[in-house]
Scaffold this active site. Sequence first.
Site, PDB file in Angstrom:
ATOM      1  N   PHE A  13       0.828  -1.213   0.000  1.00  0.00           N
ATOM      2  CA  PHE A  13       0.000   0.000   0.000  1.00  0.00           C
ATOM      3  C   PHE A  13       0.867   1.271   0.000  1.00  0.00           C
ATOM      4  O   PHE A  13       0.806   2.074  -0.937  1.00  0.00           O
ATOM      5  CB  PHE A  13      -0.950  -0.053   1.213  1.00  0.00           C
ATOM      6  CG  PHE A  13      -1.472   1.275   1.645  1.00  0.00           C
ATOM      7  CD1 PHE A  13      -2.141   2.103   0.749  1.00  0.00           C
ATOM      8  CD2 PHE A  13      -1.297   1.719   2.957  1.00  0.00           C
ATOM      9  CE1 PHE A  13      -2.619   3.358   1.155  1.00  0.00           C
ATOM     10  CE2 PHE A  13      -1.773   2.958   3.366  1.00  0.00           C
ATOM     11  CZ  PHE A  13      -2.431   3.774   2.468  1.00  0.00           C
ATOM     12  N   ILE A  14       1.684   1.452   1.029  1.00  0.00           N
ATOM     13  CA  ILE A  14       2.479   2.686   1.098  1.00  0.00           C
ATOM     14  C   ILE A  14       3.536   2.676  -0.006  1.00  0.00           C
ATOM     15  O   ILE A  14       3.753   3.691  -0.687  1.00  0.00           O
ATOM     16  CB  ILE A  14       3.135   2.853   2.493  1.00  0.00           C
ATOM     17  CG1 ILE A  14       2.049   2.964   3.578  1.00  0.00           C
ATOM     18  CG2 ILE A  14       4.039   4.092   2.525  1.00  0.00           C
ATOM     19  CD1 ILE A  14       2.579   2.999   5.010  1.00  0.00           C
ATOM     20  N   ASP A  33       9.906  -6.678  -3.908  1.00  0.00           N
ATOM     21  CA  ASP A  33       8.791  -7.177  -3.096  1.00  0.00           C
ATOM     22  C   ASP A  33       8.656  -8.679  -3.323  1.00  0.00           C
ATOM     23  O   ASP A  33       8.911  -9.168  -4.426  1.00  0.00           O
ATOM     24  CB  ASP A  33       7.485  -6.480  -3.496  1.00  0.00           C
ATOM     25  CG  ASP A  33       6.439  -6.507  -2.380  1.00  0.00           C
ATOM     26  OD1 ASP A  33       6.109  -5.422  -1.860  1.00  0.00           O
ATOM     27  OD2 ASP A  33       5.954  -7.611  -2.040  1.00  0.00           O
ATOM     28  N   GLY A  38       1.813  -7.932  -0.696  1.00  0.00           N
ATOM     29  CA  GLY A  38       1.731  -6.959  -1.792  1.00  0.00           C
ATOM     30  C   GLY A  38       0.928  -7.509  -2.961  1.00  0.00           C
ATOM     31  O   GLY A  38       0.664  -8.701  -3.045  1.00  0.00           O
ATOM     32  N   TYR A 148       5.475  -8.275  16.829  1.00  0.00           N
ATOM     33  CA  TYR A 148       5.551  -7.303  15.724  1.00  0.00           C
ATOM     34  C   TYR A 148       6.077  -5.966  16.248  1.00  0.00           C
ATOM     35  O   TYR A 148       7.029  -5.397  15.702  1.00  0.00           O
ATOM     36  CB  TYR A 148       4.170  -7.110  15.078  1.00  0.00           C
ATOM     37  CG  TYR A 148       4.092  -5.878  14.205  1.00  0.00           C
ATOM     38  CD1 TYR A 148       4.716  -5.841  12.958  1.00  0.00           C
ATOM     39  CD2 TYR A 148       3.431  -4.722  14.645  1.00  0.00           C
ATOM     40  CE1 TYR A 148       4.677  -4.692  12.166  1.00  0.00           C
ATOM     41  CE2 TYR A 148       3.393  -3.578  13.853  1.00  0.00           C
ATOM     42  CZ  TYR A 148       4.010  -3.564  12.620  1.00  0.00           C
ATOM     43  OH  TYR A 148       3.980  -2.430  11.851  1.00  0.00           O
ATOM     44  N   ASN A 178      -1.942   5.489  11.926  1.00  0.00           N
ATOM     45  CA  ASN A 178      -2.829   4.866  10.926  1.00  0.00           C
ATOM     46  C   ASN A 178      -2.720   5.612   9.601  1.00  0.00           C
ATOM     47  O   ASN A 178      -3.275   6.707   9.474  1.00  0.00           O
ATOM     48  CB  ASN A 178      -4.278   4.886  11.399  1.00  0.00           C
ATOM     49  CG  ASN A 178      -4.457   4.095  12.663  1.00  0.00           C
ATOM     50  OD1 ASN A 178      -4.385   2.872  12.665  1.00  0.00           O
ATOM     51  ND2 ASN A 178      -4.650   4.801  13.764  1.00  0.00           N
TER      52      ASN A 178
HETATM   53  N1  LIG Z   1      -0.224   1.188   6.967  1.00  0.00           N
HETATM   54  C1  LIG Z   1      -0.055   1.621   8.204  1.00  0.00           C
HETATM   55  O1  LIG Z   1      -0.933   2.281   8.771  1.00  0.00           O
HETATM   56  C2  LIG Z   1       1.242   1.330   8.942  1.00  0.00           C
HETATM   57  C3  LIG Z   1       1.309   1.684  10.306  1.00  0.00           C
HETATM   58  C4  LIG Z   1       2.498   1.422  10.993  1.00  0.00           C
HETATM   59  C5  LIG Z   1       3.598   0.877  10.330  1.00  0.00           C
HETATM   60  N2  LIG Z   1       3.479   0.535   9.019  1.00  0.00           N
HETATM   61  C6  LIG Z   1       4.665  -0.056   8.360  1.00  0.00           C
HETATM   62  O2  LIG Z   1       4.825   0.525   7.075  1.00  0.00           O
HETATM   63  C7  LIG Z   1       5.347  -0.430   6.153  1.00  0.00           C
HETATM   64  C8  LIG Z   1       4.466  -0.519   4.914  1.00  0.00           C
HETATM   65  O3  LIG Z   1       3.140  -0.821   5.323  1.00  0.00           O
HETATM   66  P1  LIG Z   1       1.943  -1.058   4.288  1.00  0.00           P
HETATM   67  O4  LIG Z   1       0.695  -0.581   4.958  1.00  0.00           O
HETATM   68  O5  LIG Z   1       2.295  -0.523   2.969  1.00  0.00           O
HETATM   69  O6  LIG Z   1       1.899  -2.653   4.286  1.00  0.00           O
HETATM   70  P2  LIG Z   1       1.803  -3.666   3.057  1.00  0.00           P
HETATM   71  O7  LIG Z   1       1.594  -5.018   3.664  1.00  0.00           O
HETATM   72  O8  LIG Z   1       0.795  -3.188   2.076  1.00  0.00           O
HETATM   73  O9  LIG Z   1       3.263  -3.559   2.428  1.00  0.00           O
HETATM   74  C9  LIG Z   1       4.369  -4.306   2.871  1.00  0.00           C
HETATM   75  C10 LIG Z   1       5.007  -4.901   1.633  1.00  0.00           C
HETATM   76  O10 LIG Z   1       6.216  -5.588   2.005  1.00  0.00           O
HETATM   77  C11 LIG Z   1       6.287  -6.796   1.242  1.00  0.00           C
HETATM   78  N3  LIG Z   1       7.155  -7.729   1.972  1.00  0.00           N
HETATM   79  C12 LIG Z   1       6.932  -8.272   3.199  1.00  0.00           C
HETATM   80  N4  LIG Z   1       7.966  -9.069   3.536  1.00  0.00           N
HETATM   81  C13 LIG Z   1       8.861  -9.020   2.511  1.00  0.00           C
HETATM   82  C14 LIG Z   1      10.121  -9.629   2.273  1.00  0.00           C
HETATM   83  N5  LIG Z   1      10.651 -10.472   3.159  1.00  0.00           N
HETATM   84  N6  LIG Z   1      10.778  -9.335   1.124  1.00  0.00           N
HETATM   85  C15 LIG Z   1      10.240  -8.490   0.201  1.00  0.00           C
HETATM   86  N7  LIG Z   1       9.027  -7.898   0.378  1.00  0.00           N
HETATM   87  C16 LIG Z   1       8.355  -8.167   1.515  1.00  0.00           C
HETATM   88  C17 LIG Z   1       4.840  -7.258   1.132  1.00  0.00           C
HETATM   89  O11 LIG Z   1       4.613  -8.174   0.093  1.00  0.00           O
HETATM   90  C18 LIG Z   1       4.121  -5.930   0.934  1.00  0.00           C
HETATM   91  O12 LIG Z   1       4.007  -5.598  -0.437  1.00  0.00           O
HETATM   92  C19 LIG Z   1       5.471  -1.742   6.937  1.00  0.00           C
HETATM   93  O13 LIG Z   1       6.786  -1.877   7.402  1.00  0.00           O
HETATM   94  C20 LIG Z   1       4.532  -1.539   8.113  1.00  0.00           C
HETATM   95  O14 LIG Z   1       4.912  -2.304   9.235  1.00  0.00           O
HETATM   96  C21 LIG Z   1       2.337   0.754   8.309  1.00  0.00           C
END
Ligand SMILES: NC(=O)c1ccc[n+]([C@@H]2O[C@H](COP(=O)([O-])OP(=O)(O)OC[C@H]3O[C@@H](n4cnc5c(N)ncnc54)[C@H](O)[C@@H]3O)[C@@H](O)[C@H]2O)c1
Length: 323
Positions: A13-14, A33, A38, A148, A178
């Site tokens: 997402f981000i 990724d 994802g 986590y 969030n």
């Molecule tokens: N969305 C939020 O509100 C939020 C809040 C706090 C922290 N975060 C952190 O921000 C980051 C991005 O979050 P997001 O919401 O986009 O989540 P997301 O799950 O949409 O994105 C994470 C991506 O990382 C990839 N990934 C996971 N493990 C991997 C690996 N071993 N090798 C390669 N790719 C891998 C996944 O396939 C996914 O595309 C994360 O680290 C998350 O912990 C997000």
Amino acid sequence: MTRTWFITGSAGFIGSNLASSILAGGDSVVGLDNFSTGKRDNVSRVMAQADGRYRFVEGDICDRATVAGLLEGVDAVIHLAAQGSVQKSFADVGHNNRQNIDGFVSVLSATGEKGIPRFIYASSCAVYGDTDQLPIREILCPNPLSPYASSKLMNDLLSRNLEHLYAGTCITGLRFFNIFGPWQDPYGDYAAVIPRWIDRCLSGERPIIFGDGSATRDFCYVGNVCDLVVRIGEGRVGEARGVFNVASGKAISLNDLCGAIIDALQARGVKLCFEAPEYQPWHEGDIIHSLAGIDLAQQELGFEPVVDLHVGIARILAEQYAL
Ligand SMILES: NC(=O)c1ccc[n+]([C@@H]2O[C@H](COP(=O)([O-])OP(=O)(O)OC[C@H]3O[C@@H](n4cnc5c(N)ncnc54)[C@H](O)[C@@H]3O)[C@@H](O)[C@H]2O)c1
């Protein structure tokens, strides 16, 4: 001058919103990724706007040789890939730690050894645990309540431990609260209540509110995050070493949030087939109120979350649903 950015988690997402925003600014992106959460659609959508400036590689952050091989000519590394589920982190602590601690060290060390000037990574508000000391500021003693959250705190600690080894790399941790925006998975690992409620309203189901709706949260639009990351990556801020809260600095109740989504849909002519949201019992143990203090990021990084909740919801409806 154009730059090349390396983004881990670029199918998420981000990551996909960030890749899109960087490409729109004229720079190039290398994305990695493993599609654990994802989406291939996210990669295709970003690729379609890239004019050949997006190189995407399917692979794992724990594979250090792959990571190192992708860093040639890279100016800034944005590390977003992680195991993001609190539940899964309890179910398999080893897997969580391999992704979120070993994977983190893999990307950080490859970046540091190449002397890439900027390493920006996703930490999380989960490091603070449950607190009634609001707004939550970075000086609050961390109290991670899950593997986590502990692994995200470990990222913050390891950054401090290792920064002297990588003097040529400025390490910045962003503690996201969030984050919401277009293309967020409604059934993903985070409290993705905004896409879930939009999805339910559009498919004729009532949005579900847990508790009486008075619980509050701090929601920050993903575009604000992208702007901040670009500012840091381009070196348009000062030192930027350390960890910073990234949030809106404003609380909204779940009732008001649901009302805002319903109003936005109705203003676009969507006919809703329910009178009111559905209320279900509060999940014992869930945090009732959350609000971030963002003064540090404002002062040190010039962070201004200019896109507010209402504009953010409007952008989701326009970009993702053509409404
Ligand atoms: N969305 C939020 O509100 C939020 C809040 C706090 C922290 N975060 C952190 O921000 C980051 C991005 O979050 P997001 O919401 O986009 O989540 P997301 O799950 O949409 O994105 C994470 C991506 O990382 C990839 N990934 C996971 N493990 C991997 C690996 N071993 N090798 C390669 N790719 C891998 C996944 O396939 C996914 O595309 C994360 O680290 C998350 O912990 C997000």
